[in-house]
Design a protein around this motif. Structure first.
Motif, PDB file in Angstrom:
ATOM      1  N   HIS A  28      -4.829  -0.502   6.994  1.00 15.36           N
ATOM      2  CA  HIS A  28      -4.879   0.042   8.363  1.00 15.36           C
ATOM      3  C   HIS A  28      -5.676  -0.870   9.299  1.00 15.36           C
ATOM      4  O   HIS A  28      -5.126  -1.423  10.232  1.00 15.36           O
ATOM      5  CB  HIS A  28      -5.413   1.476   8.419  1.00 15.36           C
ATOM      6  N   HIS A  76      -9.176   1.204   2.300  1.00 14.00           N
ATOM      7  CA  HIS A  76      -8.826   1.752   3.614  1.00 14.00           C
ATOM      8  C   HIS A  76      -9.981   1.444   4.564  1.00 14.00           C
ATOM      9  O   HIS A  76     -11.064   2.021   4.436  1.00 14.00           O
ATOM     10  CB  HIS A  76      -8.644   3.267   3.545  1.00 14.00           C
ATOM     11  N   HIS A  96       0.930   5.185  -1.891  1.00 18.67           N
ATOM     12  CA  HIS A  96       0.372   6.182  -2.823  1.00 18.67           C
ATOM     13  C   HIS A  96       1.548   6.823  -3.550  1.00 18.67           C
ATOM     14  O   HIS A  96       2.021   7.895  -3.187  1.00 18.67           O
ATOM     15  CB  HIS A  96      -0.465   7.206  -2.068  1.00 18.67           C
ATOM     16  N   HIS A 149       0.847  -1.209   0.000  1.00 16.75           N
ATOM     17  CA  HIS A 149       0.000   0.000   0.000  1.00 16.75           C
ATOM     18  C   HIS A 149       0.871   1.244   0.000  1.00 16.75           C
ATOM     19  O   HIS A 149       1.416   1.645   1.026  1.00 16.75           O
ATOM     20  CB  HIS A 149      -0.924  -0.065   1.237  1.00 16.75           C
ATOM     21  N   ASP A 200       2.507   3.551   2.987  1.00 21.18           N
ATOM     22  CA  ASP A 200       1.437   4.518   2.752  1.00 21.18           C
ATOM     23  C   ASP A 200       1.859   5.660   1.815  1.00 21.18           C
ATOM     24  O   ASP A 200       1.461   5.683   0.657  1.00 21.18           O
ATOM     25  CB  ASP A 200       0.903   5.051   4.086  1.00 21.18           C
TER      26      ASP A 200
END
Ligand SMILES: [Zn+2]
Length: 482
Positions: free
Chosen positions: A250, A221, A72, A70, A301
């Motif tokens: 998460h 998420h 971005h 994960h 993240d």
């Protein structure tokens, strides 16, 4: 570099090998032979084909390539900008205000440097949780960048500027899938990336149906304080959209009931400890996930706040889990005498955990026949590489990204002697600089500075009750005040 030269057999000689096989076999003074895109042999004193490239691994640790489930990556173009943000400030900046200012070339820039950064740190597979894809041109740019770097990636297609039911139904999305995602998914996998708000009408249902029709996993998420909660999990479960392929990112503020649903349907959780600790999604949940037997993978993240390497993920995850365990015990008046979470486990999560999460049985361990994604941790100029006594502990708590001496992805040496091979770092820098110039001039200097420097909340500084001239112990102090 020619194809044949790139795929020359390569052997790493004399290292401490963490195989991460089912038995977690550790070999000392052992070799790993790579032929074509596969692990051909693991063991001491291997004989190798003529012309095999040799990499000296003595004094180092050879382990499977790490897997980040994960990231971005488009936000890498803003590296460090949001160091002092909360989740609220992040949402306002990217979702409501300035995220729209990203052009396709800006997504390209972020992805390019994010992809290079991953490979350099020994992260051989990265899920690009790409929720800035406002148009198919943005998506093409994202994929162009991933394909320009010799790493393994998974595109998690997302668009925070539109409802999942809308963008997954658009002809341009379908056209993109036909053009870019219909072939072999070995080096570029595919997921759909969107969140479930908990709206009882379950407006995300059509997007889940598209994922099912395309046979691609959903990554979402889930359990993010103030954003997603148990309602979303219940809706997904009631409608039959929780599957073993589903990745919950998460999962930090969920009830036991939600954890039961995740465990029962076989999904996994991508834990981003550095993120959860700082942004406020909830306490990093490994201590709870372990109790429910939920598979874990690790992730970073976004580098708009944090670092982007899995050494940091392993280290902070160990710390957060143990911290919670001590705290819970102290609240009961007890002492933890034996730590439950071991460094061996977080190394597993950073490698095999990621492979399991992505349904990639051929990744995450150094075993004959598996894909050759290999990392050598070794640094002759570092006093931290010796003594090498506890190799899992060394990876989790001693090593760092600068100690990654060599990286092999799909049988190709992409980093050697601490230097990337055949990657134009200067070109990537210029690309990112152009994006920063664009964003800065579009926002204006005031908004740019304000975004990077959020206001500090007012705090009342109390008078110091302690003095050195009129000493009172805490107990007498209490007695006098009772
Ligand atoms: Zn995220």
């Amino acid at each position: 570099m020619s194809e044949s030269e790139a795929r020359r057999p390569v052997v790493l000689r004399g290292g401490t090998v963490l195989t991460l096989d089912d038995a977690h076999t550790v070999l000392t003074d052992a070799d790993v032979l790579v032929v074509d895109d596969r692990i051909a042999a693991v063991g001491p004193g291997l004989s190798v084909p003529d012309g095999t490239e040799e990499i000296d691994a003595r004094g180092g640790i050879v382990m499977p390539g790490m897997i980040d489930t994960h990231r971005h990556m488009w936000q890498t173009a803003m590296r460090g900008y949001g160091a002092d943000w909360t989740l609220t400030q992040y949402f306002v900046w990217y979702y409501l205000e300035h995220g729209r200012a990203f052009r396709p070339e800006d997504v390209y820039a972020g992805n390019l440097v994010g992809a290079i950064e991953a490979v350099d740190a020994g992260v051989t597979t990265t899920v690009d949780w790409s929720h800035g894809l406002q148009t198919a041109q943005h998506a093409d740019a994202a994929v162009d960048a991933l394909q320009a770097v010799p790493g393994r990636f998974v595109l998690g297609y997302g668009n925070i500027q539109d409802a999942p039911a809308n963008w997954t139904a658009s002809p341009e999305f379908r056209d993109f899938v036909d053009r870019r995602m219909s072939g072999d998914r070995d080096m570029l996998g595919f997921q759909l990336a969107f969140d479930v708000t908990g709206d009882p009408a379950f407006p995300e249902k059509p997007a889940f149906e598209v994922a099912r029709e395309l046979a691609v996993p959903v990554t979402t998420h889930a359990g993010v304080w103030g954003a997603t909660n148990d309602d979303g999990i219940r809706l997904m479960h009631d409608h039959g959209f929780m599957t073993p392929e589903t990745v919950y990112v998460h999962a930090a503020t969920l009830s036991a009931d939600s954890y039961h649903r995740i465990a029962a349907t076989g999904g996994s959780v991508s834990v981003s400890t550095e993120s959860e600790q700082s942004a406020g999604q909830g306490y990093p949940p490994t201590w709870a996930l372990r109790n429910h037997g939920i598979p874990v993978s690790l992730s970073m993240d976004t580098t708009v706040w944090w670092s982007g390497d899995l050494f940091s993920a392993m280290r902070t995850t160990l710390g957060a889990d143990r911290s919670r365990e001590h705290l819970e015990a102290h609240a009961r008046g007890e002492t933890v005498t034996h730590a439950a979470l071991r460094s061996e486990q977080v190394v597993d999560w950073a490698t095999r955990g990621g492979a399991r999460s992505l349904g990639r049985d051929d990744l995450g361990s150094l075993e004959v026949g598996k894909k050759a994604d290999v990392v050598l941790i070794r640094n002759e100029h570092s006093p931290v590489m010796f003594p090498l006594l506890n190799p899992y502990g060394h990876v989790a708590l001693q090593a760092q990204r600068g100690d990654v001496e060599a990286v092999i992805v799909d049988g190709r040496v992409v980093k050697r002697d601490h230097r990337l091979v055949g990657i134009d770092l200067a070109g990537a820098r210029r690309t990112v600089e152009a994006t920063v110039d664009h964003l800065r001039s579009t926002l204006g200097e005031e908004a740019w500075e304000a975004g990077m420097n959020p206001e500090v909340p007012e705090t009342k500084v109390l008078d110091n009750p302690y003095t050195y001239t009129d000493y009172r112990s805490a107990s007498t102090h209490e007695a006098q005040n009772s």
